[in-house]
Structures are given as structure tokens and as C-alpha cells.
Design an enzyme around this catalytic site. Structure first.
Site, PDB file in Angstrom:
ATOM      1  N   LYS A   1       0.828  -1.208   0.000  1.00 27.32           N
ATOM      2  CA  LYS A   1       0.000   0.000   0.000  1.00 27.32           C
ATOM      3  C   LYS A   1       0.859   1.253   0.000  1.00 27.32           C
ATOM      4  CE  LYS A   1      -3.640  -0.028   2.608  1.00 27.32           C
ATOM      5  NZ  LYS A   1      -4.525   0.007   3.800  1.00 27.32           N
TER       6      LYS A   1
ATOM      7  N   GLU B   1      10.476  -5.765   3.377  1.00 32.75           N
ATOM      8  CA  GLU B   1      10.704  -7.027   2.689  1.00 32.75           C
ATOM      9  C   GLU B   1      10.288  -6.941   1.218  1.00 32.75           C
ATOM     10  OE1 GLU B   1       9.647  -7.817   7.025  1.00 32.75           O
ATOM     11  OE2 GLU B   1       8.891  -6.553   5.386  1.00 32.75           O
TER      12      GLU B   1
ATOM     13  N   GLY C   1      -4.937  -5.113   5.794  1.00 34.05           N
ATOM     14  CA  GLY C   1      -4.146  -6.045   5.004  1.00 34.05           C
ATOM     15  C   GLY C   1      -4.672  -7.463   5.017  1.00 34.05           C
ATOM     16  N   ARG C   2      -5.072  -7.954   6.188  1.00 31.49           N
ATOM     17  CA  ARG C   2      -5.520  -9.343   6.278  1.00 31.49           C
ATOM     18  C   ARG C   2      -6.934  -9.531   5.753  1.00 31.49           C
ATOM     19  NH1 ARG C   2      -4.479  -6.732  10.830  1.00 31.49           N
ATOM     20  NH2 ARG C   2      -6.034  -6.469  12.481  1.00 31.49           N
TER      21      ARG C   2
ATOM     22  N   GLU D   1      -3.555 -11.866  14.474  1.00 29.29           N
ATOM     23  CA  GLU D   1      -3.193 -10.457  14.332  1.00 29.29           C
ATOM     24  C   GLU D   1      -4.369  -9.562  14.670  1.00 29.29           C
ATOM     25  OE1 GLU D   1      -0.171  -9.158  11.302  1.00 29.29           O
ATOM     26  OE2 GLU D   1      -1.891  -8.065  10.493  1.00 29.29           O
TER      27      GLU D   1
ATOM     28  N   HIS E   1      -0.644 -38.468  10.897  1.00 31.91           N
ATOM     29  CA  HIS E   1       0.630 -39.173  11.024  1.00 31.91           C
ATOM     30  C   HIS E   1       1.699 -38.261  11.628  1.00 31.91           C
ATOM     31  CE1 HIS E   1      -0.899 -42.542   8.583  1.00 31.91           C
ATOM     32  NE2 HIS E   1      -1.567 -41.592   7.956  1.00 31.91           N
TER      33      HIS E   1
ATOM     34  N   LYS F   1       8.950  -3.724  13.426  1.00 32.08           N
ATOM     35  CA  LYS F   1       9.451  -2.929  12.300  1.00 32.08           C
ATOM     36  C   LYS F   1      10.391  -1.828  12.792  1.00 32.08           C
ATOM     37  CE  LYS F   1       5.358  -3.507   9.331  1.00 32.08           C
ATOM     38  NZ  LYS F   1       4.240  -2.787   8.663  1.00 32.08           N
TER      39      LYS F   1
END
Length: 529
Positions: free
Chosen positions: A196, A202, A257-258, A343, A374, A494
Site C-alpha cells: 500500500k 521485505e 491487510g488481512r 493479528e 501421522h 518494524k
């Protein structure tokens, strides 16, 4: 009055003490209609919560708590666009992104541009710097700009365009990007930079490296415009990078964001499956929105999921929530839900900034069945910790092969049944287990679970499923008196990263740091060249 001192909470606490020692075996034995009583259906979806440790009284008391928390009022405020994300002064309007004809004009405009862009890529009219058709798309993003789209593209593998491959790179570790680039052709690769602000550490590190990779092949700055588009709001930064304004797809600060895969962040989904199927994804989510807004409390799927989650977390003390999709295509769903739920509701201050005196969101984790059987299911059956589970099953396989799907479904039902009812020593003895092995073949059971059944895995049902969990998050935020739409805990990391990176490079001193961090930096510097 704090939440835990309300009459509704106190009534639940007293009820929990009376119910705590009851076993699911007994609850089923005393109610032959338990499945019918504790299951809900909506437009093809089935939620069976009969294996939860609840009674009719439990659910009535939980709905009383929802009324005390003013669930209906908070839902109305969100729908009407009030700034319920009060710490950031923002409305929460992700439902507007999938509202169809009722969507705001700015949303329709971006969706139309996304449709046109998808047509350019799929038809081959958009070409790389050397004139080659685009064969690979790489999404560069992190968090909500990666997890949701990545999950949806993987989930809809059966619906994907046959001549276009969509990849995702999120990690700052160069192994993520480098291992991808070695298998791609710069002449036919398109990058989507999903940020955004166009400043995410990153994402921008990966974008700059990808830009250099394209320039090394093209030796022409103009090539950037043919190989990069962006989902961003920072037109100045995207222009400086070399991306034309017409190839920047906007989204807004009222899209968390999510919750953003329905926006321009969903461009890789639209490219992967075609824009028409992306529209069906939006339509499925809109269907769940309408159900969430209009269904009564006792028939509302998201509210019911949230009430059960609160009951397990705060009254049965289950601090872990497993999500087990018995679908390889949904293998990435737990990772998406980890961000969505933890979050959003992993908070320690309520809306008024006061410390919370009750647990909020449980640790969410999971994996696709049958692999988990398993691996970690041993702990669920005999480890002693109370773990709540969501099982997700498909009525029909998205990749039908003879002899596979019935076995998969049988495994799903077997695990939820075994977790609920276990096996007594007498049952093990009756099954022929030798006496010396009886202690090892006893399974306590009484582990609570939901089973959610989708008729099939399609763009529409995937939209319903994701929106179901999104609204569950909202409901829990209301019940726990939280702001589910900020994430200040992310920001602290951050800030510290920005302080420590120059220290690692030797540009600033370390005297002000704690002894551990200072020692680690000193040790790590020896490996730098």
C-alpha cells in the site's frame, strides 16, 4: 463494569463449572437429536457443532453475552461505515469490495481495470520487453499482501488458467526470491509489487532485486513498465520505480491487510483463475456478508463460530485452536487464518485502552488432513491438553480420482469422532487388546470440534469460507471488547528492525542495546564480507 463482571459472563462461568465434567459421550447419549439440534446450514454449507461441549443452555447464555456486548450495534456501525478502527481513525469496509452492483464507484473502477488487465495478459496482447508473451507472474508482498492471495491461488488450482503460472515471494531471505528467479525467464515474467505504501521493507528489497534482474536482461529502463505493475496507493513512489500510473491498482486505508484479498491485492488470484472466476469469489463472500448481516443470532454461522470459540477459550480453557482442512487444495488456509485471527484479536488492551483480565485469541495452527494424522494428532488424542478443532471437508473432490475421496472423508470423520468419544479400557479389552497394552490404548476423548462441509471447492464456496472466518473475527472482537482492526504489535518489530540493521552493517554503535542483542551483533558481524 469490566466484561468478566457482567451478569452474562458470571452466568456462563457458573454454567461452565456445572458442565465442565460432562463428557461428550454423555451429551450424545442423553440427546438422540443432537446433530439436528447443533448444526446449521446456509446456501450449501453445513456447520456441525454437535461435538462441542455445549448444551442448549450454553448457547442461550452465550447469545446473552453477545447481546450484552451490543453485537447488533457494532455490526450496524461497521456496515454503516463508522470508524470502528478507532486507534487509526478508520472505517472497516472490506465488505464494500465484494458488494457487486452496490459497491462504491471507486471500487468498481479498480475492479474494471483489473478485468481489463487480466484480459491483456490472458489474450497475449501484453508482452514483455522482447515481445514474448507473459507466462509467469510473481507476486511480491508480505503478510496480508501475500498470505490470502497465495492461499486462494493454491486452493483454486483446479480452476487455473493453463498457460499462466502464478508464484509468490514474501521472505526477505534471498533464498526465497533467488530460488524462484533461477527457474524463470525475464523476458516472459511479470511482477506485481503489492504494498500500500510502497515502502514495506521485505517487499521493496525483493522488488529492487527483481528490477535489477529485468534490467540485466533488457539493458533498458523502459522495460520496467512492461514487467512491473503494483497494488499500491503511493503513485509518486511507483512512478519513481518505473511503473506507469495506469498500471497501479489502488486500494484504500479502510481495507486492512488481512482483509484485502478482495481488493487489488487479489490481482494474482484474478490472473491465476481468470477474472470471471475472481468475480465468483467475490460473490461467494458477498453471500456470506448478507447472511452475517441478516441471519438471526441462533442461525448465524459466523456468530455461532465466535461464541463457541469464546466458550472454549475463556470457560473451558482451550488455548489452542487447530484447523484441519481435509483438502490438499486448502493446505494454506491455516496460515491465512493464523494472521487473520491472531493479528486481529491477539490483544491485551480493550477498546478503552484498559488491560484485559481474560485470555483472548487462542494460538491457531493446523495442516491439511490426512498428513496431520501421522504427525501431531497423537498429542490431540493422548497428550492431555484441551485443543479445540475445526475440521473442513468437501462433498466433492476438486481433483476426482477413483478411490481417494471416500477414504479422505472417512479419515476426517474418524478423527473428529475419536477426538470426541475416545476409547475406554473396557472397549479396548472388548476389541481384543492384551491386558498389558490396555493403558496405552485408552483415549480420553472429550476434545471439542466443529465440522464444516462445503459441497465443493469452487471460487464461490471459497469466498463463502473466507468471509465466514472474517466475520467470526469481527464477532470475537465485539465479544472481547477489542479493536480487531489494528496491529500495533507488528509495528514494534518494524521499528526495532530499522534500528538494528545499521548496527549489523557497522554503521552505528551498539552501546545502547541490551547485552544479548549486542553480543549477537558482534558475533554475526564476523560473517559479513
Amino acid at each position: 463494569m469490566t466484561l468478566t463482571h457482567t451478569p452474562a459472563w458470571q452466568a456462563l462461568a457458573a454454567h461452565a463449572e456445572a458442565l465442565r465434567l460432562q463428557h461428550l459421550r454423555d451429551l450424545f447419549a442423553t440427546n438422540g437429536q443432537r446433530f439436528e439440534r447443533f448444526s446449521l446450514k446456509h446456501n450449501g454449507l453445513l456447520l456441525d457443532y454437535s461435538k462441542q461441549r455445549v448444551t442448549g443452555e450454553t448457547m442461550a447464555l452465550l447469545r446473552d453475552l453477545a447481546a450484552t456486548a451490543d453485537f447488533s450495534g457494532w455490526r450496524r456501525r461497521m456496515v454503516e461505515g463508522e470508524a470502528i478502527n478507532h486507534t487509526e481513525g478508520r472505517a472497516v469496509r472490506h465488505m464494500d469490495l465484494r458488494a457487486g452492483d452496490a459497491a462504491p464507484p471507486e471500487v468498481k473502477g479498480v475492479l474494471q481495470r483489473m478485468a481489463e488487465f487480466c484480459e491483456q495478459i490472458h489474450s497475449g496482447s501484453w508482452r514483455g520487453f522482447s515481445g514474448e508473451r507473459i507466462t509467469d507472474v510473481v507476486n511480491l508482498g508480505i503478510g496480508g499482501s501475500d498470505l490470502g492471495p497465495r492461499m486462494a491461488v493454491h486452493a483454486l488450482a483446479a480452476w487455473q488458467q493453463p498457460d499462466l503460472r502464478v508464484h509468490f515471494v514474501s521472505n526477505l531471505d534471498s533464498a526465497d526470491l533467488a530460488s524462484r528467479l533461477t527457474r524463470l525467464n525475464p523476458r516472459s515474467t511479470l511482477f506485481i509489487v503489492a504494498s500500500k505504501t510502497f515502502t514495506t521493507l521485505e517487499t521493496m528489497a525483493n522488488a529492487r532485486t527483481a528490477r535489477n534482474w529485468i534490467l540485466a536482461a533488457a539493458n533498458d529502463d523502459k522495460a520496467i513498465a512492461r514487467h512491473f505493475v503494483a497494488a499500491s496507493s503511493n503513485l509518486a513512489a511507483t512512478a519513481e520505480f518505473g511503473i506507469a500510473a495506469k498500471n497501479v491498482f489502488e486500494f484504500w486505508d479502510w481495507v486492512g491487510g488481512r482483509f484485502s484479498l478482495w481488493s487489488a491485492i487479489g490481482l494474482p488470484i484474478a490472473l491465476a483463475v481468470g477474472y470471471r472466476h475472481f468475480e465468483r469469489l467475490l460473490a461467494g463472500a458477498h453471500d456470506m456478508d448478507e447472511h452475517f448481516i441478516n441471519a438471526p443470532a441462533d442461525g448465524n454461522l459466523p456468530l455461532t463460530l465466535s461464541l463457541i470459540a469464546l466458550w472454549n477459550t475463556n470457560f473451558l480453557e482451550a488455548h489452542s485452536q487447530g484447523v484441519f482442512p481435509y483438502s490438499h487444495s486448502l493446505a494454506l488456509l491455516p496460515a491465512h487464518l493464523q494472521q487473520l485471527e491472531m493479528e486481529s484479536n491477539g490483544k491485551r488492551a480493550n477498546r478503552d485502552g484498559l488491560a484485559i483480565d481474560y485470555p483472548t485469541n487462542p494460538i491457531l495452527w493446523g495442516a491439511a488432513g490426512t498428513n496431520g494424522q501421522h504427525s501431531f494428532f497423537q498429542l490431540l488424542h493422548q497428550g492431555g491438553a484441551l485443543v479445540a478443532s475445526d475440521f473442513i471437508a468437501l462433498g466433492q473432490s476438486d481433483f476426482p480420482l477413483p478411490g481417494h475421496h471416500s477414504g479422505l472423508l472417512a479419515s476426517c470423520l474418524a478423527q473428529s469422532s475419536a477426538l470426541a468419544f475416545g476409547q475406554t479400557v473396557d472397549e479396548a479389552r472388548a476389541a481384543g487388546i492384551p491386558e498389558h497394552l490396555l493403558p496405552f490404548r485408552r483415549f480420553p476423548g472429550n476434545q471439542p470440534s466443529n465440522t464444516l462441509v462445503l459441497p465443493e471447492l469452487s471460487p464461490y464456496t471459497l469466498g463463502q469460507l473466507i468471509a465466514l472466518y472474517e466475520h467470526k473475527v469481527f464477532c470475537l472482537g465485539v465479544l472481547w471488547n477489542l479493536n480487531s482492526f489494528d496491529q500495533w504489535g507488528v509495528e514494534l518489530g518494524k521499528q526495532l528492525t530499522g534500528r538494528l540493521a545499521p548496527c549489523l552493517r557497522g554503521e552505528t554503535g551498539t552501546d545502547a542495546l541490551d547485552a544479548s542483542t549486542r553480543g549477537l551483533i558482534t558475533h554475526l558481524r564476523q560473517f559479513r564480507t
